[in-house]
Structures are given as structure tokens and as C-alpha cells.
Design a protein around this motif. Structure first.
Motif, PDB file in Angstrom:
ATOM      1  N   LEU A 132       0.582  -1.734  -0.570  1.00 39.99           N
ATOM      2  CA  LEU A 132       0.110  -0.303  -0.002  1.00 39.99           C
ATOM      3  C   LEU A 132       0.855   1.540   0.208  1.00 39.99           C
ATOM      4  CD1 LEU A 132      -3.117   1.913  -0.015  1.00 39.99           C
ATOM      5  CD2 LEU A 132      -2.422   1.475   2.826  1.00 39.99           C
ATOM      6  N   ALA A 133       2.057   1.026   0.756  1.00 38.84           N
ATOM      7  CA  ALA A 133       2.848   2.501   0.697  1.00 38.84           C
ATOM      8  C   ALA A 133       3.219   2.310  -0.588  1.00 38.84           C
ATOM      9  CB  ALA A 133       3.536   2.275   1.824  1.00 38.84           C
ATOM     10  N   LEU A 134       4.122   1.696  -0.825  1.00 40.71           N
ATOM     11  CA  LEU A 134       4.513   1.522  -2.383  1.00 40.71           C
ATOM     12  C   LEU A 134       3.089   2.245  -3.627  1.00 40.71           C
ATOM     13  CD1 LEU A 134       6.993   0.946  -4.543  1.00 40.71           C
ATOM     14  CD2 LEU A 134       6.057  -1.152  -4.710  1.00 40.71           C
ATOM     15  N   VAL A 135       2.577   1.921  -3.813  1.00 41.14           N
ATOM     16  CA  VAL A 135       1.263   2.560  -4.639  1.00 41.14           C
ATOM     17  C   VAL A 135       1.679   3.708  -4.094  1.00 41.14           C
ATOM     18  CG1 VAL A 135      -0.810   2.915  -4.703  1.00 41.14           C
ATOM     19  CG2 VAL A 135      -0.113   0.101  -4.719  1.00 41.14           C
ATOM     20  N   GLY A 136       1.102   4.740  -3.045  1.00 36.26           N
ATOM     21  CA  GLY A 136       1.596   5.930  -2.875  1.00 36.26           C
ATOM     22  C   GLY A 136       2.205   6.621  -3.162  1.00 36.26           C
ATOM     23  N   ILE A 194     -13.374  14.362 -12.389  1.00 39.02           N
ATOM     24  CA  ILE A 194     -13.145  13.488 -12.953  1.00 39.02           C
ATOM     25  C   ILE A 194     -12.218  12.178 -13.579  1.00 39.02           C
ATOM     26  CG2 ILE A 194     -13.636  13.339 -15.719  1.00 39.02           C
ATOM     27  CD1 ILE A 194     -15.087  15.885 -15.844  1.00 39.02           C
ATOM     28  N   PRO A 195     -11.175  12.861 -13.412  1.00 40.31           N
ATOM     29  CA  PRO A 195      -9.733  12.087 -13.841  1.00 40.31           C
ATOM     30  C   PRO A 195      -9.870  10.813 -13.067  1.00 40.31           C
ATOM     31  CG  PRO A 195      -9.335  14.152 -14.441  1.00 40.31           C
ATOM     32  CD  PRO A 195     -10.349  13.919 -13.813  1.00 40.31           C
ATOM     33  N   GLY A 196     -10.037  10.951 -11.673  1.00 41.39           N
ATOM     34  CA  GLY A 196     -10.004   9.800 -10.616  1.00 41.39           C
ATOM     35  C   GLY A 196     -11.317   9.369 -11.066  1.00 41.39           C
ATOM     36  N   GLY A 197     -12.417   9.346 -11.054  1.00 36.95           N
ATOM     37  CA  GLY A 197     -12.954   8.822 -11.908  1.00 36.95           C
ATOM     38  C   GLY A 197     -13.313   7.855 -12.988  1.00 36.95           C
ATOM     39  N   LEU A 198     -12.566   8.324 -13.634  1.00 38.44           N
ATOM     40  CA  LEU A 198     -12.225   7.625 -15.020  1.00 38.44           C
ATOM     41  C   LEU A 198     -10.913   6.453 -14.502  1.00 38.44           C
ATOM     42  CD1 LEU A 198     -11.745   9.995 -18.127  1.00 38.44           C
ATOM     43  CD2 LEU A 198     -13.606   8.556 -17.582  1.00 38.44           C
ATOM     44  N   THR A 199     -10.364   6.903 -13.676  1.00 37.69           N
ATOM     45  CA  THR A 199      -9.418   5.702 -13.259  1.00 37.69           C
ATOM     46  C   THR A 199      -9.707   4.754 -12.810  1.00 37.69           C
ATOM     47  OG1 THR A 199      -7.448   7.650 -13.429  1.00 37.69           O
ATOM     48  CG2 THR A 199      -7.337   5.636 -12.168  1.00 37.69           C
ATOM     49  N   PHE A 200     -10.821   4.995 -11.592  1.00 36.84           N
ATOM     50  CA  PHE A 200     -11.348   3.768 -10.952  1.00 36.84           C
ATOM     51  C   PHE A 200     -12.750   2.785 -11.804  1.00 36.84           C
ATOM     52  CE2 PHE A 200     -11.740   7.394  -6.866  1.00 36.84           C
ATOM     53  CZ  PHE A 200     -10.170   6.374  -6.865  1.00 36.84           C
ATOM     54  N   ILE A 229       0.769   2.265 -13.138  1.00 34.25           N
ATOM     55  CA  ILE A 229      -1.168   2.484 -14.235  1.00 34.25           C
ATOM     56  C   ILE A 229      -2.183   3.356 -14.253  1.00 34.25           C
ATOM     57  CG2 ILE A 229      -2.374   1.403 -14.662  1.00 34.25           C
ATOM     58  CD1 ILE A 229      -0.603  -1.511 -14.996  1.00 34.25           C
ATOM     59  N   ALA A 230      -2.655   3.586 -12.863  1.00 38.70           N
ATOM     60  CA  ALA A 230      -2.830   4.414 -11.805  1.00 38.70           C
ATOM     61  C   ALA A 230      -2.962   6.027 -12.091  1.00 38.70           C
ATOM     62  CB  ALA A 230      -3.721   3.751 -10.537  1.00 38.70           C
ATOM     63  N   SER A 231      -1.612   6.130 -11.739  1.00 38.56           N
ATOM     64  CA  SER A 231      -0.987   7.504 -11.994  1.00 38.56           C
ATOM     65  C   SER A 231      -1.096   8.278 -13.475  1.00 38.56           C
ATOM     66  CB  SER A 231      -0.032   7.947 -10.963  1.00 38.56           C
ATOM     67  OG  SER A 231       1.196   6.712 -11.839  1.00 38.56           O
ATOM     68  N   ASN A 232      -0.505   7.031 -14.087  1.00 42.74           N
ATOM     69  CA  ASN A 232      -0.250   6.752 -15.623  1.00 42.74           C
ATOM     70  C   ASN A 232      -1.819   7.291 -16.482  1.00 42.74           C
ATOM     71  OD1 ASN A 232       1.925   7.152 -15.144  1.00 42.74           O
ATOM     72  ND2 ASN A 232       2.504   5.383 -16.640  1.00 42.74           N
ATOM     73  N   ILE A 233      -3.005   7.145 -15.214  1.00 49.32           N
ATOM     74  CA  ILE A 233      -4.570   7.689 -15.951  1.00 49.32           C
ATOM     75  C   ILE A 233      -4.543   8.693 -15.705  1.00 49.32           C
ATOM     76  CG2 ILE A 233      -6.333   6.422 -16.274  1.00 49.32           C
ATOM     77  CD1 ILE A 233      -6.349   3.573 -16.093  1.00 49.32           C
ATOM     78  N   TYR A 234      -4.366   8.970 -14.016  1.00 48.86           N
ATOM     79  CA  TYR A 234      -4.913   9.919 -13.772  1.00 48.86           C
ATOM     80  C   TYR A 234      -3.890  11.011 -14.455  1.00 48.86           C
ATOM     81  CZ  TYR A 234      -6.257  13.553 -10.778  1.00 48.86           C
ATOM     82  OH  TYR A 234      -5.951  14.912  -9.708  1.00 48.86           O
ATOM     83  N   ALA A 259      -4.770   6.967  -6.829  1.00 49.94           N
ATOM     84  CA  ALA A 259      -3.922   5.086  -6.865  1.00 49.94           C
ATOM     85  C   ALA A 259      -4.060   4.535  -5.953  1.00 49.94           C
ATOM     86  CB  ALA A 259      -2.424   5.328  -6.886  1.00 49.94           C
ATOM     87  N   ILE A 260      -4.025   4.672  -4.590  1.00 51.25           N
ATOM     88  CA  ILE A 260      -4.588   4.112  -3.052  1.00 51.25           C
ATOM     89  C   ILE A 260      -5.999   3.388  -3.846  1.00 51.25           C
ATOM     90  CG2 ILE A 260      -4.900   3.589  -0.396  1.00 51.25           C
ATOM     91  CD1 ILE A 260      -2.480   6.303  -0.492  1.00 51.25           C
ATOM     92  N   GLY A 261      -7.475   3.927  -3.858  1.00 48.03           N
ATOM     93  CA  GLY A 261      -8.033   3.542  -4.531  1.00 48.03           C
ATOM     94  C   GLY A 261      -8.561   2.837  -4.982  1.00 48.03           C
ATOM     95  N   ALA A 262      -7.703   2.745  -6.347  1.00 47.76           N
ATOM     96  CA  ALA A 262      -7.421   2.258  -7.435  1.00 47.76           C
ATOM     97  C   ALA A 262      -7.011   0.473  -7.115  1.00 47.76           C
ATOM     98  CB  ALA A 262      -6.997   2.509  -8.254  1.00 47.76           C
ATOM     99  N   PHE A 263      -6.091   0.811  -6.378  1.00 44.67           N
ATOM    100  CA  PHE A 263      -5.064  -0.476  -5.295  1.00 44.67           C
ATOM    101  C   PHE A 263      -6.217  -1.539  -4.340  1.00 44.67           C
ATOM    102  CE2 PHE A 263      -2.296  -2.309  -1.791  1.00 44.67           C
ATOM    103  CZ  PHE A 263      -2.035  -3.501  -3.068  1.00 44.67           C
TER     104      PHE A 263
END
Length: 467
Positions: free
Chosen positions: A99-103, A195-201, A162-167, A124-128
Motif C-alpha cells: 500500500l505504501a509503495l502504491v502511494g 473526472i480523471p479520478g473517476g475514469l481511473t477507478f 498505471i493508475a497514476s498514468n491514467i489519472y 492510486a490508493i483507491g484503485a489499489f
């Protein structure tokens, strides 16, 4: 080492090091150091001093003439009042490593692309969590109940990137809600991230949707109420674990431990796979646990029982053999690296990490140096970190097989320091002690050229000559 090879190797390493994703991964692991150090030190003190099964507890029992199952007064006190205190640190340190690494990865990518850091990390944490890291059903490392710790690192690496790239992509495309200038900055950033966060999720929600709808229907065999049963795999974490474990079980299921060549190939390959997993950020020891526990772990138990009854060991190589002959300082024999750095390292950054890692390393805890240098995805230390351990396995296995060195007949805590562990595990067999010293020395010698190579890379990057 040949200068032409060194220059070419450094050139390749420079290209990899300049890659923004490799940089993010390298620095992401570095950001997790507070968790790793706190957790590793707590484990070390507990296993060495304060738990009822610690090295100190066993020593006091021997001095007092108590049995291994008895608890002396000091250990009873520490086990009740100190060990739980230190043990509580695990939940907020090593058990949250993924979890820490994702953040950390998300933060670094946002910093690289000049996008708001906090919202990128939260997305990113939410996506994880959408990928369901809290659900785990597996016989591999059964004491681990979720994928927030080291078992989830592989998926965490990809999620953080990937999550950060999409966002970042949709943010830079301008798909944001723009608020008036008089709105407080924090509120404006929050609305801009919707919007960017919702699309990532939504993108990440596709993965659990594939499992839930039955489009993906993988299964795995696990032990349920003492019987082997086929159960569905419900998330990407379990699937990655299963895809790695199953081939290993099939590969070693027919190995014949009574024949030298097949046995040598088996122990060498399993150790090599462990190091490859570590190099890519997976917890190698946990990944090979089903094979190691079902084969060589069984030999440990049988040797203890056999020695108690007959004074002889049944098997020449057990799970503890790697601990006493190969894994000096932890996976990859990194205590050898620390010794080599003590005499040859000139880099100030590596010197600081080596100094902090020395204490845990003596007690076989090497997460500080694995993630501090870091060894993960490190182009310079890739060759020694991956291959020194299998080489030591070949040397020590061959030596024991042909009569120099003994098989373990006592199961020792994995935090027992090198050489001491060999003495205690083999009832102070002098050949085993010598073999342990030899393999530790060989590890230091084999790491030495790469410490020098790291010095040269530092000089090249900094433009300063190290003294």
C-alpha cells in the motif's frame, strides 16, 4: 573486471536509470524505508531477545537446564509485556508495504509530470483497493491474510504506475472541472480530480468485474478442513500468486532427492527463482513457500525426528540448509555485500544505507538493504544479487553431498546470525562451521567487483572522484 564490459554495463545501467518509470520504482522503494526499518528492527529484537522462542530464551533455557518447550521467568515477562508491543508494529509497517509503495509511486509520477501530488496518491490508493487486496485464500504463506504487505508488491508496482498514468493523462487532457478563482485551492483541486479520478477507478474496476461476471474463472487447489479442494480465484492478486506457484509445484513434483544431479538442479533452480522474484520486487521467500515447505521443510522435520531416535540425519539438504550455508544476511547473501562495502565502498549514499542495514543484516533481516540500495531493479547489482545465492547453493549442496559439512538436525530461528546458526543447527559440527565461513567469504568476494562498479557509476554521474 574487464573495462570494456564495465563501460558497456554502466552504459546500459545509465539508460535504465534515466527511464522515468525505473526512477519512480527505485525512489518509490526508497520512500518506504521508514516502514521497512521500523518493522525490520521490531522483528529482529523480538526474534533475538524478547519472544518466548527467541535466541536469548533458548540460551537461558540451556543455561538453566530447562527443556525447549519450557519458559523461563525472563522470557515469560518479555513475552507478555515487550514482545506484543513490538509485534504491534508489523500491522503499520511491513504489513502495509505494498500500500505504501502504491502511494509512493503515484507521488513520484505526479511530481515528474507536475500534477497535484495528493490527489494522484489518493486516486492510486483507491484503485489499489478496488483490486481487492484484502481478500486472500491460498496455502502459500498461510499466516499472511491480505496483500497489503510484501505479497502484493508485484500488483502494487503496476497499480502505482498505471493508475497514476491514467489519472495524469486525463488531467493533462483538460478533462477537469474548473472552479472560479475565489474558491479555496484545496477545493479547486478536489473538483479538478473528480473526472480523471473517476475514469481511473472505472478502468481498474474492469479487473474485479471480469472475475465477478465469470469472464475470468481461474481456480486453485487449497487445503480446506484438512482436504485438498478446488476453490475459485476471486481477484488479480490471487491469480498472480497462483500463476507463479502452480508451475513451481509442477516442476518439482517429481524431483528425486536420492539422485544428486536432479536434486542439485532442484535446489539451485528454486533458489534462482527466489532471487529473480526478489529482483522484480516480489517477496521471493513467500513466493516459493509451497515448494520449500512441502519438500525441504518436511526434510527439516524428518531430520529432527530421525536424529533424536538414531543420531543420524535422513536428508542431506533441508530448508534450514539455505539459512546456514547460503542466505547469509538474508536472501541474496547480502551480508557479503555489506562486508564488501565495508572495505571497498566509497559512495556516501551507500555507506549510510550499509551502516543502517548492518544490525538487521547480522540477524538475517535484509529488507533495509534490498529496498535501500535498492537491489530491486538495480542494473548494477542485478547479476550478483540474482546469481550469487544459486552459486553458493551449488557449492554448499555439493560439499554436503560429498561429505564436507552436515545436514541440519536442529530447527533454528531464521534470525540466527550466520556461522552461529550453522553451529547450532548441526550440533557444532566443525565442517559445517567452516563451510558457512567459506560461503560467507565467497559472497563478499563475488560482491566486491560490483561495489567497485557502483563507485565508478557514482563518479561518472556526479563528476566527482571518490577517495
Amino acid at each position: 573486471m574487464d573495462s570494456k564490459f564495465m563501460n558497456k554495463f554502466m552504459e546500459i545501467g545509465g539508460r535504465i536509470g534515466a527511464n522515468k518509470y525505473m526512477t519512480a520504482i527505485r525512489d518509490g522503494f526508497a520512500y518506504t524505508m521508514p516502514l521497512i526499518m521500523a518493522g525490520a528492527l521490531a522483528v529482529m529484537f523480538n526474534n533475538v531477545l524478547f519472544s518466548s522462542g527467541s535466541i536469548l530464551a533458548l540460551l537461558i533455557n540451556n543455561i538453566m537446564g530447562l527443556g525447549a518447550d519450557e519458559v523461563n521467568a525472563f522470557s515469560e515477562f518479555t513475552n507478555q509485556w515487550i514482545s506484543p508491543w513490538l509485534g504491534a508494529l508489523d500491522a503499520g509497517t511491513l504489513s502495509l508495504l505494498s500500500l505504501a509503495l502504491v502511494g509512493a509511486l503515484a507521488y513520484i509520477r505526479a511530481e515528474q509530470e507536475d500534477v497535484d501530488r495528493i490527489t494522484t496518491v489518493l486516486v492510486a490508493i483507491g484503485a489499489f483497493f478496488i483490486l481487492a487486496p484484502l481478500t486472500r485464500v491460498s496455502d502459500s504463506a498461510p499466516w499472511i491474510t491480505h496483500f497489503l504487505g510484501a505479497m502484493g508488491l508485484f500488483v502494487a508496482l503496476f497499480t502505482g504506475i498505471i493508475a497514476s498514468n491514467i489519472y495524469i493523462y486525463f488531467t493533462k487532457k483538460g478533462w477537469t472541472i474548473k472552479m472560479p478563482e475565489m474558491v479555496p485551492p484545496a477545493v479547486g483541486k478536489g473538483f479538478a480530480a473528480i473526472i480523471p479520478g473517476g475514469l481511473t477507478f472505472l478502468a481498474f474496476a474492469v479487473v474485479p468485474w471480469l472475475f465477478a461476471t465469470g469472464i475470468l474463472e481461474p481456480t486453485q487447489m487449497v487445503t480446506v478442513d484438512g482436504a485438498l479442494s478446488e476453490v475459485p480465484i476471486t481477484n488479480i492478486f490471487q491469480w498472480v500468486e497462483h500463476l507463479v506457484m502452480t508451475p513451481l509445484m509442477e516442476l518439482f513434483g517429481s524431483a528425486d532427492p536420492d539422485k544428486f544431479i536432479p536434486a542439485l538442479i532442484g535446489v539451485t533452480l528454486i533458489d534462482l527463482l527466489k532471487q529473480v522474484f526478489w529482483f522484480f520486487g516480489l517477496h521471493g521467500a513467500n513466493m516459493i513457500a509451497p515448494v520449500n515447505n512441502s519438500i525441504w521443510g518436511l526434510f527439516d522435520t524428518l531430520n529432527v525426528q530421525s536424529y533424536a531416535q538414531t543420531g543420524e540425519a535422513m536428508y542431506l539438504w533441508t530448508s534450514s540448509s539455505w539459512t546456514i550455508y547460503v542466505n547469509h544476511g538474508g536472501s541474496g547473501a547480502t551480508l557479503g555485500l555489506l562486508i564488501a562495502m565495508k572495505f571497498l565502498n566509497k559512495r556516501p549514499d551507500s555507506a549510510a544505507i550499509a551502516k543502517l542495514s548492518a544490525g538487521p543484516g547480522i540477524f538475517q533481516i535484509n529488507e533495509p538493504i534490498i529496498f535501500g540500495i535498492p537491489m530491486v531493479l538495480n542494473p548494477i547489482y542485478a547479476i550478483p544479487f540474482v546469481f550469487i545465492s544459486p552459486i553458493l547453493t551449488i557449492i554448499s549442496f555439493t560439499s554436503v553431498w560429498f561429505g564436507f559439512g552436515a545436514a541440519p538436525v536442529n530447527t533454528m530461528p531464521w534470525t540466527t546470525p550466520p556461522i552461529i546458526g550453522a553451529a547450532l543447527a548441526t550440533n557444532f559440527d566443525w565442517e559445517s562451521i567452516v563451510l558457512s565461513i567459506i560461503t560467507l567469504a565467497l559472497a563478499a568476494i563475488m560482491y566486491a567487483p560490483f561495489v567497485l562498479l557502483a563507485n565508478k557509476e557514482f563518479e561518472k554521474q556526479s563528476g566527482e572522484e571518490l577517495e
